[in-house]
Design a protein around this motif. Structure first.
Motif, short mmCIF file in Angstrom:
data_model
loop_
_atom_site.label_atom_id
_atom_site.label_comp_id
_atom_site.label_asym_id
_atom_site.label_seq_id
_atom_site.Cartn_x
_atom_site.Cartn_y
_atom_site.Cartn_z
N VAL A 43 39.80 -63.95 20.93
CA VAL A 43 38.87 -63.26 20.02
C VAL A 43 39.39 -61.86 19.68
O VAL A 43 39.36 -61.44 18.51
CB VAL A 43 37.45 -63.19 20.65
N ASN A 45 42.52 -60.84 19.68
CA ASN A 45 43.67 -60.99 18.80
C ASN A 45 43.28 -61.40 17.39
O ASN A 45 43.93 -61.00 16.43
CB ASN A 45 44.67 -61.99 19.38
N THR A 46 42.22 -62.17 17.27
CA THR A 46 41.80 -62.66 15.96
C THR A 46 41.04 -61.61 15.17
O THR A 46 41.31 -61.39 13.99
CB THR A 46 40.92 -63.91 16.12
N PHE A 47 40.07 -60.96 15.82
CA PHE A 47 39.17 -60.08 15.10
C PHE A 47 39.45 -58.59 15.28
O PHE A 47 38.88 -57.77 14.57
CB PHE A 47 37.72 -60.39 15.50
N MET A 48 40.27 -58.22 16.24
CA MET A 48 40.57 -56.81 16.47
C MET A 48 42.07 -56.61 16.70
O MET A 48 42.47 -56.08 17.74
CB MET A 48 39.77 -56.29 17.66
#
Length: 105
Positions: A43, A45-48
């Motif tokens: 999460v 890595n994906t969103f931040m």
């Protein structure tokens, strides 16, 4: 027949059903713990991604440190699992009676 460690396979004691269920329960719980930590990694890595680009230590970004931390954490969980599963559950008296009656006959 002899196994790789020089022990007779006839002398090998297999765990009881209770031990197998207990060990499976420990494994499932530890897997869920690891899954939660890994999900946070994904999460982040994906969103931040900007957070994961920060360099907090030794010139390595947070993504690299977290990834190495995941590997170390998996090894620690494996050791914890091994420690939790090292004890045996005494066989119940019903199993002992059944085993003894088979030996007697």
């Amino acid at each position: 027949m002899v196994d790789l460690h020089g022990h007779s396979t006839e002398d090998r004691q297999f765990s009881s059903k209770q031990e197998s269920q207990r060990n499976a329960k420990y494994g499932g719980i530890l897997f869920l713990v690891y899954l939660a930590v890994y999900a946070i990694f994904v999460v982040l890595n994906t969103f931040m991604p900007e957070l994961m680009d920060q360099v907090p230590f030794a010139g390595l970004n947070l993504a690299i440190l977290y990834g190495v931390g995941l590997i170390v954490f998996a090894l620690i969980l494996a050791l914890v699992y091994s420690w939790l599963c090292r004890t045996t559950i005494p066989h119940s008296s019903d199993e002992n009676v059944a085993t003894q009656s088979r030996k007697d006959s």
